[in-house]
Design a protein around this motif. Structure first.
Motif, PDB file in Angstrom:
ATOM      1  N   ASP A 102       2.689  10.618   4.112  1.00 27.91           N
ATOM      2  CA  ASP A 102       2.965   9.586   3.118  1.00 27.91           C
ATOM      3  C   ASP A 102       3.696   8.408   3.742  1.00 27.91           C
ATOM      4  OD1 ASP A 102       2.316  11.925   1.615  1.00 27.91           O
ATOM      5  OD2 ASP A 102       3.356  11.088  -0.111  1.00 27.91           O
ATOM      6  N   PHE A 103       3.267   7.206   3.369  1.00 27.27           N
ATOM      7  CA  PHE A 103       3.983   6.012   3.798  1.00 27.27           C
ATOM      8  C   PHE A 103       3.735   4.865   2.829  1.00 27.27           C
ATOM      9  CE2 PHE A 103      -0.074   5.866   6.167  1.00 27.27           C
ATOM     10  CZ  PHE A 103      -0.529   4.584   5.878  1.00 27.27           C
TER      11      PHE A 103
ATOM     12  N   PHE B   5      -1.505  -4.538  -4.907  1.00 29.91           N
ATOM     13  CA  PHE B   5      -0.660  -3.348  -5.032  1.00 29.91           C
ATOM     14  C   PHE B   5      -1.584  -2.167  -5.273  1.00 29.91           C
ATOM     15  CE2 PHE B   5       1.778  -0.150  -7.122  1.00 29.91           C
ATOM     16  CZ  PHE B   5       3.125  -0.379  -6.902  1.00 29.91           C
ATOM     17  N   THR B   6      -1.687  -1.272  -4.299  1.00 31.54           N
ATOM     18  CA  THR B   6      -2.638  -0.160  -4.409  1.00 31.54           C
ATOM     19  C   THR B   6      -2.002   1.152  -3.986  1.00 31.54           C
ATOM     20  OG1 THR B   6      -4.437  -1.687  -3.840  1.00 31.54           O
ATOM     21  CG2 THR B   6      -4.934   0.666  -3.746  1.00 31.54           C
ATOM     22  N   ARG B   7      -2.242   2.183  -4.798  1.00 32.14           N
ATOM     23  CA  ARG B   7      -1.881   3.553  -4.428  1.00 32.14           C
ATOM     24  C   ARG B   7      -3.149   4.238  -3.940  1.00 32.14           C
ATOM     25  NH1 ARG B   7       1.573   5.839  -9.524  1.00 32.14           N
ATOM     26  NH2 ARG B   7       1.704   7.674  -8.190  1.00 32.14           N
ATOM     27  N   VAL B   8      -3.094   4.810  -2.751  1.00 29.72           N
ATOM     28  CA  VAL B   8      -4.228   5.532  -2.173  1.00 29.72           C
ATOM     29  C   VAL B   8      -3.844   7.006  -2.178  1.00 29.72           C
ATOM     30  CG1 VAL B   8      -5.674   5.862  -0.131  1.00 29.72           C
ATOM     31  CG2 VAL B   8      -4.872   3.557  -0.754  1.00 29.72           C
ATOM     32  N   ARG B   9      -4.603   7.810  -2.915  1.00 32.19           N
ATOM     33  CA  ARG B   9      -4.263   9.218  -3.147  1.00 32.19           C
ATOM     34  C   ARG B   9      -5.325  10.109  -2.513  1.00 32.19           C
ATOM     35  NH1 ARG B   9      -1.924  13.697  -3.182  1.00 32.19           N
ATOM     36  NH2 ARG B   9      -0.220  13.274  -4.571  1.00 32.19           N
ATOM     37  N   LEU B  10      -4.899  11.033  -1.658  1.00 33.27           N
ATOM     38  CA  LEU B  10      -5.806  12.003  -1.051  1.00 33.27           C
ATOM     39  C   LEU B  10      -5.849  13.265  -1.898  1.00 33.27           C
ATOM     40  CD1 LEU B  10      -4.921  11.674   2.735  1.00 33.27           C
ATOM     41  CD2 LEU B  10      -6.425  10.278   1.312  1.00 33.27           C
ATOM     42  N   LEU B  11      -7.051  13.796  -2.062  1.00 35.71           N
ATOM     43  CA  LEU B  11      -7.244  14.980  -2.895  1.00 35.71           C
ATOM     44  C   LEU B  11      -7.970  16.057  -2.112  1.00 35.71           C
ATOM     45  CD1 LEU B  11      -8.498  13.332  -6.219  1.00 35.71           C
ATOM     46  CD2 LEU B  11      -6.172  14.055  -5.662  1.00 35.71           C
TER      47      LEU B  11
ATOM     48  N   LEU C  59       0.846  -1.193   0.000  1.00 37.63           N
ATOM     49  CA  LEU C  59       0.000   0.000   0.000  1.00 37.63           C
ATOM     50  C   LEU C  59       0.880   1.240   0.000  1.00 37.63           C
ATOM     51  CD1 LEU C  59      -2.731  -0.798   2.681  1.00 37.63           C
ATOM     52  CD2 LEU C  59      -3.138  -0.346   0.268  1.00 37.63           C
ATOM     53  N   LYS C  60       0.501   2.203  -0.810  1.00 39.62           N
ATOM     54  CA  LYS C  60       1.195   3.489  -0.832  1.00 39.62           C
ATOM     55  C   LYS C  60       0.169   4.577  -0.578  1.00 39.62           C
ATOM     56  CE  LYS C  60       4.146   6.455  -3.654  1.00 39.62           C
ATOM     57  NZ  LYS C  60       4.833   6.631  -4.943  1.00 39.62           N
ATOM     58  N   LEU C  61       0.362   5.356   0.486  1.00 37.01           N
ATOM     59  CA  LEU C  61      -0.527   6.479   0.771  1.00 37.01           C
ATOM     60  C   LEU C  61       0.174   7.762   0.354  1.00 37.01           C
ATOM     61  CD1 LEU C  61      -3.188   7.522   1.974  1.00 37.01           C
ATOM     62  CD2 LEU C  61      -2.018   7.705   4.175  1.00 37.01           C
TER      63      LEU C  61
END
Length: 198
Positions: free
Chosen positions: A135-136, A90-96, A37-39
């Protein structure tokens, strides 16, 4: 300060230089068996020097930026192949936060390109101010790498921290669970004009 990791996240962690962060990424990636996971929280980042797509976008050449982003994304095909071969989540979690920054309008082109190639991304308006997040990277339940982007306001990575502290790892995973539960899920790539929303 924006997006600074709280003390609990750094409890028992090891401080890393940028080179050490990249080395730890490779080691942690090799041990990952199920989930990565990528935040991503910052609304503006400074890419590494010489990223031609970002430079083209800044000059207003969106067509060239898209073409270069497509070439950059194709260069990551071995990673996508490895993710499939190893059956990794495998997931990128993006805050907007709106309105989108110039950087995020550029990055939306990148997300759209990579989404077409099969990369999984989730977009959220968080339940708390976006500046409260950081971010982590989370590798299964064994390791996390926490980014240090300096004091801001534009994220430029200067190193980070490595943690294997079980309590911190659980809390980091819970941040993503909370975003998925209480955050507002967004679909910013679903535009008919091909131009990301402002």
């Amino acid at each position: 300060m924006m997006h600074r990791p709280p003390e609990w996240a750094l409890d028992g962690s090891e401080r890393l230089t940028l080179a050490g962060f990249l080395e730890a990424f490779g080691e942690s990636w090799g041990r990952t068996e199920q989930r990565f996971l990528k935040l991503e929280c910052w609304q503006s980042y400074q890419e590494a020097e010489g990223v031609r797509s970002q430079e083209a976008y800044r000059r207003g050449d969106v067509s060239l930026a898209r073409s270069l982003l497509e070439k950059e994304a194709m260069g990551d095909q071995p990673l996508r192949d490895e993710v499939r071969a190893r059956n990794l989540d495998f997931t990128r979690v993006r805050l907007l936060a709106h309105p989108l920054t110039d950087y995020l309008r550029y990055e939306m082109i990148n997300y759209e390109v990579r989404g077409r190639l099969g990369e999984r991304m989730e977009f959220f308006a968080p339940p708390s101010p976006v500046e409260e997040y950081f971010d982590f990277l989370l590798f299964d339940s064994h390791t996390a790498l926490i980014h240090d982007y300096g004091p801001g306001p534009v994220g430029h990575q200067v190193g980070g921290w490595l943690t294997r502290h079980a309590k911190s790892l659980r809390a980091l995973a819970e941040i993503v669970t909370d975003l998925r539960t209480r955050g507002k899920r967004l679909n910013p790539l679903n535009t008919s004009s091909g131009t990301p929303p402002a």
